[in-house]
Design an enzyme around this catalytic site. Structure first.
Site, mmCIF file in Angstrom:
data_model
loop_
_atom_site.group_PDB
_atom_site.id
_atom_site.type_symbol
_atom_site.label_atom_id
_atom_site.label_comp_id
_atom_site.label_asym_id
_atom_site.label_seq_id
_atom_site.Cartn_x
_atom_site.Cartn_y
_atom_site.Cartn_z
ATOM 1 N N TYR A 142 28.576 -44.872 25.008
ATOM 2 C CA TYR A 142 28.662 -45.446 23.656
ATOM 3 C C TYR A 142 29.547 -44.601 22.746
ATOM 4 O O TYR A 142 29.260 -44.457 21.557
ATOM 5 C CB TYR A 142 27.254 -45.597 23.054
ATOM 6 C CG TYR A 142 26.323 -46.311 24.014
ATOM 7 C CD1 TYR A 142 26.498 -47.665 24.277
ATOM 8 C CD2 TYR A 142 25.325 -45.621 24.698
ATOM 9 C CE1 TYR A 142 25.690 -48.315 25.192
ATOM 10 C CE2 TYR A 142 24.507 -46.274 25.609
ATOM 11 C CZ TYR A 142 24.701 -47.610 25.847
ATOM 12 O OH TYR A 142 23.911 -48.249 26.757
ATOM 13 N N TYR A 172 16.672 -55.110 24.924
ATOM 14 C CA TYR A 172 17.849 -54.478 25.538
ATOM 15 C C TYR A 172 17.696 -54.593 27.042
ATOM 16 O O TYR A 172 16.642 -54.222 27.592
ATOM 17 C CB TYR A 172 17.966 -53.002 25.134
ATOM 18 C CG TYR A 172 19.072 -52.295 25.881
ATOM 19 C CD1 TYR A 172 20.399 -52.409 25.464
ATOM 20 C CD2 TYR A 172 18.799 -51.562 27.029
ATOM 21 C CE1 TYR A 172 21.420 -51.804 26.166
ATOM 22 C CE2 TYR A 172 19.829 -50.946 27.739
ATOM 23 C CZ TYR A 172 21.128 -51.070 27.307
ATOM 24 O OH TYR A 172 22.134 -50.474 28.019
ATOM 25 N N ASP A 202 11.421 -56.903 32.635
ATOM 26 C CA ASP A 202 12.335 -55.776 32.785
ATOM 27 C C ASP A 202 11.527 -54.515 32.496
ATOM 28 O O ASP A 202 11.298 -54.172 31.338
ATOM 29 C CB ASP A 202 13.507 -55.943 31.816
ATOM 30 C CG ASP A 202 14.479 -54.768 31.870
ATOM 31 O OD1 ASP A 202 14.135 -53.738 32.481
ATOM 32 O OD2 ASP A 202 15.569 -54.878 31.279
ATOM 33 N N LYS A 217 15.643 -46.500 36.041
ATOM 34 C CA LYS A 217 15.395 -45.247 35.329
ATOM 35 C C LYS A 217 14.521 -44.237 36.089
ATOM 36 O O LYS A 217 15.053 -43.425 36.822
ATOM 37 C CB LYS A 217 14.855 -45.554 33.934
ATOM 38 C CG LYS A 217 15.943 -46.181 33.046
ATOM 39 C CD LYS A 217 15.685 -45.990 31.575
ATOM 40 C CE LYS A 217 16.946 -46.200 30.771
ATOM 41 N NZ LYS A 217 17.203 -47.573 30.346
HETATM 42 C C1 LIG Z 1 18.207 -48.615 30.522
HETATM 43 C C2 LIG Z 1 17.774 -50.026 30.625
HETATM 44 C C3 LIG Z 1 18.525 -50.984 31.326
HETATM 45 C C4 LIG Z 1 19.864 -50.660 31.960
HETATM 46 O O1 LIG Z 1 19.766 -49.735 32.986
HETATM 47 P P1 LIG Z 1 21.090 -48.916 33.450
HETATM 48 O O2 LIG Z 1 20.611 -48.114 34.614
HETATM 49 O O3 LIG Z 1 21.489 -48.093 32.284
HETATM 50 O O4 LIG Z 1 22.113 -49.930 33.820
HETATM 51 C C5 LIG Z 1 18.034 -52.263 31.391
HETATM 52 N N1 LIG Z 1 16.856 -52.600 30.837
HETATM 53 C C6 LIG Z 1 16.107 -51.708 30.167
HETATM 54 C C7 LIG Z 1 14.796 -52.134 29.606
HETATM 55 C C8 LIG Z 1 16.535 -50.400 30.036
HETATM 56 O O5 LIG Z 1 15.800 -49.523 29.344
#
Ligand SMILES: *Cc1c(COP(=O)(O)O)cnc(C)c1O
Length: 426
Positions: free
Chosen positions: A18, A150, A247, A276
Site C-alpha cells: 500500500y 475486506y 472468509d 494468514k
Molecule cells: C488478509 C486477508 C485476505 C487476503 O489475504 P492475502 O494473503 O493478503 O492475499 C483476505 N481476507 C481477509 C479477511 C484477510 O484478512
C-alpha cells in the site's frame, strides 16, 4: 549490507504494501526475530528490539523462530521444498488437508490449497459460481456481502471490499458489480436481520453466494458484530438457494476466542477460506474448503473440473509447517491463552477510552482496537509505539494489536502502553 545502503536500495527498487514508489518514509530494517521480538539492524529511537504487536499481520501465532516449526521446516527441506501438485501428491499436503477437515465445521470435507488469502477467495468465488452453472443455474453470477469488509487485493476480492471509503475505492465502476448491503450493526437488531433476509430473497436469482468475514471485519475497519447475524445468513441462504462463504483468513485459528469464528455462531458455511495464521506466519499458504455437495456439483457439470492450479499449490514446505503449527496450537490450552490475552488487553486498553481524540476501545479474543475520531498520524503514532518498544502498524482511524498468543503478561502490558502512547501521539 550497511543499513543506509540497504535503505537506499530499498527506496530505489522495492515496493512496499500500500505504498508509493519510491517510498516516502523509511521502513525499519529487521535483522532477525525470535519469540515475540523483532531485532532491528540498528537501534531506532533507542530500541534495538521491538515487541511485535501485529503478529506480522495476524499470522505469527506462536511467535518467531519457534523450535517446533523450525524443526518441521528443516525436516521437510531435507526431503523436498517443492514439487508440482499436478499428477503428484505428498504426505505434507495430504496430512494438512485431512487435519483441516478434522478441525473445521463438519460439512467442509474438501480442500483446495493455494498460495495466498486473496487467491483462496478467488477460488471460493469460482467454486460457488461454477457450482450453480453446473447444476443449471448459470444466472447466479454475483456475490453478496455487507459493507465494511475486506477480502484481499486481487481483482475479484477487491470487488468485495467496501466500495466506499475502502482501500479499493479508486476502482469502483471498473470492478465486477456485486450486491452490497449495509455493514452489520455492533449489537443485534431485528430490523437489520430482516433486511438481510429480504435482500437474500430479492437477489436469489443472481447471487451465487453470500461472503462475509464472520464476527470480525478486519482490514475493512476492525469492527465486531454479533454471531446471531451469521445464523440469520445461514437460514436465509438455505431458504433461498444461496451458498454461504466465510472468509476466516484473519479470524481462523483461535484469534476471536473460538478455533474459528463460525464456531461462535454454531454455523457451518458451505465454503471457508483460511490463510494468514495457517502456517504460523512462516510461509505463504491459504486454503479453500468446501462441502461435498459443491464438489460433486462442480464435477457433474459440463466442464467437470475446477480450472484452477497455482504453480506452488500444496507446497510441501508450507504444508509441513502448517501441520506443525496446527499441532502445536492444538497441543496447548490455546483457549486459555487467548482468554488471558483478552483480559490483558481489556485491562491495558481501557484507560485509552479517556484519552482526547479516542472514539472507542474494543477488545475481542486476542484483538485489541483503539479507534480515534480522526485519521491516525501514522508517522507520529508509529514513532510513539517504537519509543515504547513495540511494533504497531495503524491504519485509517485505527490503532490496534493482534499479539502472538505466546506474548507474556509483561510484554502484553507494554503493548497496551504502546497502543495508548500511539493513540496520544496519533
Ligand atoms: C488478509 C486477508 C485476505 C487476503 O489475504 P492475502 O494473503 O493478503 O492475499 C483476505 N481476507 C481477509 C479477511 C484477510 O484478512
Amino acid at each position: 549490507m550497511r543499513n543506509d545502503e540497504l535503505l537506499a536500495l530499498d527506496r530505489a527498487h522495492v515496493w512496499h504494501p500500500y505504498g508509493p514508489m519510491p517510498g516516502r518514509t523509511d521502513p525499519l530494517v529487521v535483522e532477525s526475530a525470535s519469540g515475540v521480538r523483532l531485532r532491528l539492524a540498528e537501534p531506532v529511537h533507542g530500541q534495538a528490539e521491538l515487541i511485535d504487536g501485529m503478529s506480522s499481520w495476524w499470522s505469527a501465532l506462536h511467535g518467531y523462530n519457534h523450535p517446533v516449526l523450525n524443526e518441521a521446516a528443516h525436516d521437510q527441506l531435507g526431503r523436498m521444498s517443492h514439487v508440482m501438485f499436478g499428477g503428484l501428491t505428498h504426505e505434507p499436503a495430504v496430512r494438512l488437508a485431512t487435519r483441516l477437515v478434522e478441525i473445521t465445521p463438519e460439512p467442509l470435507r474438501h480442500v483446495f490449497l493455494s498460495d495466498s488469502g486473496s487467491v483462496s477467495v478467488e477460488v471460493a468465488a469460482k467454486m460457488c459460481l461454477q457450482y450453480w452453472r453446473s447444476v443449471g443455474r448459470p444466472g447466479k453470477q454475483l456475490l453478496m456481502t455487507w459493507r465494511g469488509g475486506y477480502h484481499g487485493d486481487t481483482w475479484q476480492p477487491m470487488s468485495l471490499c467496501d466500495p466506499e471509503g475502502g482501500m479499493h475505492e479508486l476502482w469502483s465502476g471498473v470492478l465486477q458489480r456485486q450486491v452490497f448491503v449495509d455493514a452489520p450493526p455492533v449489537t443485534y437488531e431485528e430490523s437489520y436481520a430482516r433486511m438481510l433476509r429480504e435482500q437474500i430473497a430479492l437477489h436469489a436469482d443472481e447471487v451465487a453466494a453470500v461472503i462475509v468475514e464472520p464476527v470480525v471485519q478486519n482490514a475493512g475497519g476492525m469492527r465486531f458484530h454479533p454471531p446471531e447475524y451469521l445464523r440469520v445468513l445461514r437460514e436465509a441462504c438455505d431458504e433461498h438457494g444461496v451458498l454461504l462463504v466465510f472468509d476466516e483468513i484473519a479470524t481462523g485459528f483461535g484469534r476471536t476466542g473460538t478455533l474459528f469464528a463460525a464456531d461462535r455462531a454454531g454455523v457451518s458455511p458451505d465454503v471457508m477460506c483460511l490463510g494468514k495464521a495457517l502456517t504460523g506466519g512462516y510461509l505463504s499458504m491459504a486454503a479453500t474448503l468446501c462441502t461435498t455437495e459443491i464438489a460433486e456439483g462442480i464435477s457433474r457439470g459440463e466442464v467437470p473440473v475446477l480450472a484452477h492450479g497455482p504453480t506452488f499449490m500444496g507446497n510441501p514446505l508450507a504444508s509441513a509447517v502448517a501441520c506443525a503449527s496446527i499441532d502445536l496450537l492444538m497441543s496447548q490450552d490455546w483457549e486459555l491463552e487467548v482468554k488471558r490475552i483478552e483480559a490483558g488487553l481489556r485491562e491495558g486498553l481501557a484507560p485509552a477510552a479517556e484519552l482526547p481524540g479516542v472514539r472507542e476501545v474494543r477488545v475481542l479474543g486476542a484483538i485489541g482496537v483503539v479507534q480515534l475520531d480522526h485519521d491516525v498520524d501514522m508517522a507520529a503514532a508509529t514513532e510513539a509505539a517504537v519509543r515504547a518498544g513495540v511494533w504497531l502498524r495503524p491504519f485509517r482511524d485505527l490503532i490496534y494489536t493482534m499479539p502472538p498468543y505466546v506474548t507474556g503478561d509483561e510484554d502484553l502490558a507494554r503493548i497496551c502502553a504502546a497502543v495508548r502512547a500511539a493513540a496520544r501521539a496519533g
